[in-house]
Scaffold this active site. Sequence first.
Site, mmCIF file in Angstrom:
data_model
loop_
_atom_site.group_PDB
_atom_site.id
_atom_site.type_symbol
_atom_site.label_atom_id
_atom_site.label_comp_id
_atom_site.label_asym_id
_atom_site.label_seq_id
_atom_site.Cartn_x
_atom_site.Cartn_y
_atom_site.Cartn_z
ATOM 1 N N GLU A 89 -1.257 19.638 -25.712
ATOM 2 C CA GLU A 89 -1.512 20.227 -24.405
ATOM 3 C C GLU A 89 -0.914 21.619 -24.202
ATOM 4 O O GLU A 89 -1.433 22.396 -23.413
ATOM 5 C CB GLU A 89 -0.963 19.282 -23.318
ATOM 6 N N SER B 224 7.226 -39.137 10.493
ATOM 7 C CA SER B 224 8.552 -39.738 10.572
ATOM 8 C C SER B 224 9.606 -38.984 9.777
ATOM 9 O O SER B 224 10.801 -39.282 9.909
ATOM 10 C CB SER B 224 8.487 -41.190 10.099
#
Length: 839
Positions: free
Chosen positions: A91, A478
């Site tokens: 690059e 319960s």
Amino acid sequence: MIRAFLSLIGGLFSFLVMGIIFSALTVGAVIWMYARDLPSYEQLASYSPPTISRIYSGEGRLIDEFAQERRLFAPIDEIPELLRAAFISAEDRNFYEHQGFDPMAMGAALRDAIVSRGQTLRGASTITQQVMKNFLLSGDRTGERKIREIILAWRVEQVLSKDQILELYMNEIFLGQNSYGVAAAAQTYFNATLDELELHQMAFLASLPQAPSDYHPVRARERVTARRNWVLGQMADNGYITREEAEHARAQPLETVQSGDIPAFRQSLPPRDYFTDEIRRQLSSTFGEAEFFTGGLSIRATVHPELQGVAAHALQRALERYDRQQGRWRGTGETLPAEALENEEAWRSALARVNVARDITLDNRWHPAVVLEVSADRARLGIEGVDETGTVERADIDWARGSLADNLDVGDVVHVRAVTRDSDGAFVRWSLRQVPEVQGGFMAMDVNTGRVIAMQGGFSYQHSVFNRATQAMRQPGSAFKPFVYAAGLDSGFSPATIVIDAPIELESAGGQIWRPTNASNRFYGPTPVRTGIEMSRNLMTVRLAQEVGMDLVAGYAERFGVYDRMQPFLANSLGSQETTLFRMVAAYAMFANGGERVEPTLVDRVQDRWGRTVYRHDQRRCVECDEAALPPGQAPWVVSQRTRVMDAVTAYQLTSMLEGAVVRGTGRNARLDVPVAGKTGTTNEARDVWFVGYTSTIVAGCYIGFDRPRPLGRGASGGGMCAPVFQEFMREAVAEFGAGRFAVPDNGRFIRIDRFSGERLNDDATGSHVVAEFFRTGEEPVFGVGALVDGGFAMGAELPLFARDERPAEVDETIETGDAPAQAEQPAGMGTLSTGGLY
């Protein structure tokens, strides 16, 4: 003539000077004009890129990760020098020489464009310019943007070092496959960390910035290989590697995750499950969704991976057992079209795209499969992940009504698993499976720290992500009763106090009568409180709640976190108001630890991207842990700041009674070789069934029911369906964490009591009817039991005992409901009566 020549030279020089001045002014004006509104580059010095958040087990093993973009931040000193060299060669070969822009590269690009008459266009942007474009500017291809880019690049080079700029670039650059930065790309393409990359792989990554979408490793294999080889040549030209190293790297084949040559990183992680997804849900709420998905958080989960698997399989086994008892084959509901069955390649490709669960490992992995042929007695299947086709016989679905041909069609997508021999694991046959329609949840946590060690929110996370442990609001039935009894024990009652188990009528404002009943539809007369909770007597619970007051009961439920606000209606004493399994398990933990508040957590610690701890669950202080040495016989100790939510004696009395519920009551299927306390829960018509229980170290709970509530059927109960799930899990949890007797408080004593009559016995009394009850100091009962007082309670003088053959029978598993008026017609204190706890 000489004078004329000198005059000409002078004129030309003046013109040249003026041209230079004019050009300088022009350049200066351009720079001034474009530099006025440039974005600030100072933010680059404190760059915090969106980064993956990762979840680790307690042992430090990566178990999940979350992100909007696949990005892993890597400091420059962790990026291999050769990888840096590859990107610089590809690059910006003059990166370490220029001042942000490269005039020579720009000139060369212009020359190539002119010579080729526009046919050859190549970029001349430096790495610094690309950083400016990626961070501060748009991607527009205009001359104005280019000038602004150059100006910014020059400015940044004055304040940041080259390594800082390169670090920004290599962490921000997009490299395809939703991967940002070199660390994420290494993982995406090669399932490798940066230090594991080979030279040819580094060159491949450096090939991508130019055009990631055009350099796919499969679709553009030749093109990207040529680009990779060019990068290797550039690295050799620039002196980073030798020619021999470049040639050796060029000879390497391009093998990537995308080509199937390397397993994907996600495949090396466990499949996402309810536990890690619940962490996502909770931390997204705590820190914000943006911070969770982009903040690079490091999260240490409380999960115990092995016990998480045990929990999943225990719940799945119970759900599948119930599903098979219904005798109906449903399959997956997915079918492949006829054209997808023309050849093996076609059906394998089509099957791979079908959205069915692939995370089930109950009794071996479940494979998606497609029916290729079917008759009444045999079906031939194409199985995902298996080279050869398999067959199933009619006997495999004897549990379902009809033959194979009645239940299967060619093209149907099904699940199968391998049946293996227990002795050596050898393959025996294939077996058809289906994801049950009934669902459920399971959760387990440490009673002292609140660390959740296992959580399963359904049969399969991939089948349904809805977490029934934390998100499903259901009636606990319960399983809520212990909170009523806790209020009673703190109000002067004891486990030996007599409560009348007899019919009770409550009149609504509209004149309707509610007559609650026991599950057995029987009445048992004067009965000790202990028996009331062990056998889950509805009438005793309603009388107790009526006596102490529902406001007090609601206060207890809210204090324990069962509800944020409980409606103080009598029907809610039987568990009619909805809550979550998560809340119930956390509340029961406070019974187990002696009445101290404990907050459940799925996370031990959270650190930000810089390693700073931003959350820690355990706030206990270790005294003298930092000392290098201590005197002989002295050891560090942990100081807890936990608040008390229940009297320690009450907590122990309640635990003792809940032990009885497991030993001889409704929770018998939860028994272990160590003390266990717990309570079942089953709502009207068995729409929801529960069991929540604990040892001295671990509390766990199970819920089972349909997502759209409907009766589970006659005989379904919390004790029959959920207690075995608890038992299967707890066997392994006890082996891992241990368990012992529940701690006994100091301010009380044991007294022998007849558990049927509540009568105090002599200290040497023995027999199955004798139980050692714990009483607060100063509240010991006298010998004999008392007469009944208003409200149906006995707390004083003598009362004739009922005959031995009238003692309470074992719990009757049949389900009977009393007629209850609609809520709108109930008087204050009655509540929703259409459903409620039975046993």
